[in-house]
Scaffold this motif. Structure first.
Motif, PDB file in Angstrom:
ATOM      1  N   ASN A  15      -8.990   0.052   2.121  1.00 32.90           N
ATOM      2  CA  ASN A  15      -8.373   0.996   1.197  1.00 32.90           C
ATOM      3  C   ASN A  15      -9.017   0.770  -0.167  1.00 32.90           C
ATOM      4  N   ALA A  24      -1.433   6.308   2.001  1.00 33.43           N
ATOM      5  CA  ALA A  24      -2.689   5.585   2.262  1.00 33.43           C
ATOM      6  C   ALA A  24      -2.631   4.926   3.630  1.00 33.43           C
ATOM      7  N   ILE A  49       1.345  -2.505   6.738  1.00 30.12           N
ATOM      8  CA  ILE A  49       0.256  -1.764   7.392  1.00 30.12           C
ATOM      9  C   ILE A  49       0.303  -1.943   8.904  1.00 30.12           C
ATOM     10  N   GLN A  69      -8.178   1.484  -3.007  1.00 31.16           N
ATOM     11  CA  GLN A  69      -7.279   1.348  -4.153  1.00 31.16           C
ATOM     12  C   GLN A  69      -7.514   0.031  -4.885  1.00 31.16           C
ATOM     13  N   SER A 108       0.849  -1.182   0.000  1.00 30.53           N
ATOM     14  CA  SER A 108       0.000   0.000   0.000  1.00 30.53           C
ATOM     15  C   SER A 108       0.886   1.234   0.000  1.00 30.53           C
ATOM     16  N   TRP A 147      -7.457  -5.923   2.429  1.00 34.53           N
ATOM     17  CA  TRP A 147      -7.246  -5.503   1.047  1.00 34.53           C
ATOM     18  C   TRP A 147      -7.070  -6.774   0.231  1.00 34.53           C
TER      19      TRP A 147
END
Lengths: 317, 307
Positions: free
Chosen positions: A167, A55, A81, A169, A51, A141
């Protein structure tokens, strides 16, 4: 970038090649992870992509973990993360699971190098097998359809108030958890960061009493729930009204209610309380049309049937 | 209400009565129901309600807030094989409605009672009509959802109420916008939320399906697990007790298979059939019997072997 088309070769090798190509090309938003399609989602690990640092910072800020909280990552990859969470918040603990044993080893090593290994652990485990009962923050994610499926596990297992972070994305937007819509969306960056708060179960029949001006009033309420959206009605005597300005965030419930009360006239009720299984405990603020205000304790209990339905008669007063 | 007041009310309605209705709302909706709601629906609105409800012979049609009986008498005239009853909080209107049903020759099939709409027994009815304040219809929704059987139709005339969510977050299944105000139709949904399980034998392989279903009124979401594979339902549809959904999932020993389920929900069972489309153009249709379960094997451990 030539995005693979629907009629692409679905063989494992072709799927893997397409994924790697897409990731190598930076996979700008045009190619969501959802693309790979349902057939492949459970045959292959979700491709790993780190990531973006900004973010991760936004996710940590949005989740706002408190000391002692447990942060979980479903599909933890190289661990970036959770390591960022642990560095930003020395009081938290964290663990992640990943289906890829090699990534789990890398993440474990990265945690050691970052000096957070005593608080951050990684396990080679299927996300569907993670125990979410103690989690305060759940990050995901993964393929869009896996994310959607994990919703069932989160709603069945996580405690009310647990936050879910996604997220946006590459994996889509507000509909990623189906009809359970995000409570908060951070749109500050290139991709939205979305947060959900696991709602307490309030659907059903409730009853409580208030003593107002020396008069005992019995409230029989019915609540309807669609995830964090709550509708409902209560009956007092022969009068029924709908709740207004309802809000459910985790286990914290707010209900507004307007009712004509003997001797007080039209009275606004604002209930705020905490849902604890079959009880809701909190306070209600009453304000009358002529400006009188009073705050009294509120204790609601779940009931198997409801006096809301008992006969009303034709006398409207 | 005397005849002058009534004329004034009808004039006001003709001249955009919404303001008058709105003035009486909120605090006084339950009191106001008694005096205002008998204003007549326009004949074409009534015709549209009847067309949308589409009553079949033998069905029972109910009007909550039946006023002077206009709507139910029209139903009975249009459909000689239905029965109907209405309730109204205003005794004078009930008398007027009874007289009107006699005059129109339908009194043997259409009855009116002086009763609170909250006390009407909705268990055996097929069609429920309402033309009341949205505040009241939202409250009556509770009674309908608790008592009416799945498949019961609810018809609401929105004339004079600039409001399209008269049943709150329970959104209409059908909206007729042909006339000057929408007429809305709902089907009372069966309860399907929860855990379900069923099995088939395909190519001598016994396949067990464990499903988790979420429900928001008639909106269904869900997923099923077979072996270690889970997938979400597609194309879900619930209308009354009729449930349909599709499932694309990789079955052990069989491969990727599209399932199209359709069945009838009956309490803790769903009975129907499933059409299977397997690889190489193979198709099959099998009976489907799902049972509600207290817990679900959907949640049992999966392991890290993805094949």
């Amino acid at each position: 970038m030539s995005a693979p088309r629907r009629e692409a070769d679905w063989s494992p090798a072709a799927g893997r090649r397409a994924l790697l190509r897409a990731l190598a090309a930076g996979a700008a938003g045009a190619l969501p992870l959802a693309w790979i399609g349902p057939a492949a989602a459970q045959e292959y690990p979700t491709p790993f992509g780190p990531s973006a640092a900004d973010a991760v910072a936004r996710m940590v800020k949005l989740a706002a973990p408190r000391a002692g909280e447990l942060v979980v990552d479903l599909g933890s990859g190289r661990g970036d993360i959770l390591i960022a969470f642990a560095r930003a918040h020395p009081g938290i603990r964290a663990w992640g699971v990943d289906i890829n044993a090699d990534l789990v080893r890398q993440a474990t090593q990265a945690a050691q190098e970052a000096g957070v290994a005593e608080r951050v652990q990684f396990f080679h485990r299927n996300a569907f097998d993670a125990d979410l009962r103690e989690a305060d923050v759940i990050n995901m994610w993964l393929f869009a359809n896996l994310t959607r499926l994990l919703r069932a596990k989160i709603l069945a297992e996580a405690r009310p108030g647990a936050r879910v972070l996604i997220n946006g994305q590459l994996i889509g937007t507000e509909g990623i958890l189906g009809n359970w819509r995000p409570d908060v969306i951070d749109r500050e960056g290139t991709y939205p960061i979305m947060m959900w708060v696991v709602p307490a179960r309030v659907d059903g029949y409730w009853s409580w009493e208030l003593a107002v001006n020396g008069t005992k009033l019995v409230y029989d309420a019915i609540l309807y729930q669609q995830f964090q959206n709550v509708e409902g009605t209560a009956r007092v005597g022969n009068r029924r009204e709908s709740f207004i300005d309802t809000r459910l965030r985790g286990d914290e419930l707010t209900l507004g209610f307007d009712l004509t009360v003997p001797d007080l006239g039209r009275t606004r009720h604002v209930y705020t309380g905490r849902v604890r299984g079959d009880a809701i405990q909190g306070t209600v603020r009453l304000s009358t049309g002529d400006g009188r205000k009073v705050e009294v304790p509120w204790l609601a209990r779940r009931t198997p049937s409801s006096d809301w339905f008992r006969p009303t008669g034709v006398e409207l007063k | 209400m005397d005849s002058i007041e009534r004329r004034r009310l009808l004039q006001a309605l003709g001249a955009g009565g919404v303001a008058l209705f709105a003035a009486a709302r909120g605090a006084h909706a339950q009191e106001a129901a008694r005096v205002l709601i008998h204003a007549k629906s326009s004949p074409e609105q009534v015709a549209r309600m009847i067309r949308l409800a589409d009553p079949r012979p033998g069905e029972v049609v109910v009007d909550l807030g039946s006023g002077e009986g206009q709507i139910l008498v029209e139903y009975a005239r249009a459909h000689p094989k239905i029965r109907a009853w209405g309730v109204d909080i205003n005794a004078t209107h009930v008398k007027t409605a009874i007289a009107w049903a006699k005059e129109q020759g339908v009194a043997d099939r259409v009855q009116f009672f002086h009763r609170n709409a909250f006390d009407a027994d909705l268990r055996e009815v097929d069609i429920i009509n309402m033309w009341v304040f949205p505040e009241l219809s939202r409250l009556l929704r509770t009674r309908i959802l608790a008592e009416a059987r799945p498949g019961t139709r609810v018809v609401i005339n929105t004339a004079a109420f600039s409001e399209e969510a008269p049943l709150g977050n329970w959104r209409p299944d059908v909206t007729d916008r042909e006339g000057h105000a929408p007429v809305l139709l709902w089907y009372v949904p069966a309860r399907v939320a929860g855990y379900w399980s069923w099995e088939f034998a395909v190519d001598q392989t016994r396949l067990v399906y464990d499903a988790v279903v979420y429900q928001q009124f008639q909106v269904i979401e869900g997923s099923a697990r077979v072996g270690n594979r889970r997938e979400s339902f597609g194309d879900t549809r619930l209308r009354g007790d009729q449930l349909a959904f599709s499932l694309d999932i990789t079955l052990p020993e069989v491969g990727r298979t599209r399932h199209e389920y359709s069945g009838r929900v009956n309490g803790d069972q769903i009975k129907g059939s499933v059409r299977l489309a397997m690889g190489e153009g193979r198709k099959a249709e099998l009976p489907w019997l799902a049972r509600r379960t207290a817990t679900s094997a959907w949640f049992r451990p999966t392991g890290v072997d993805l094949r």
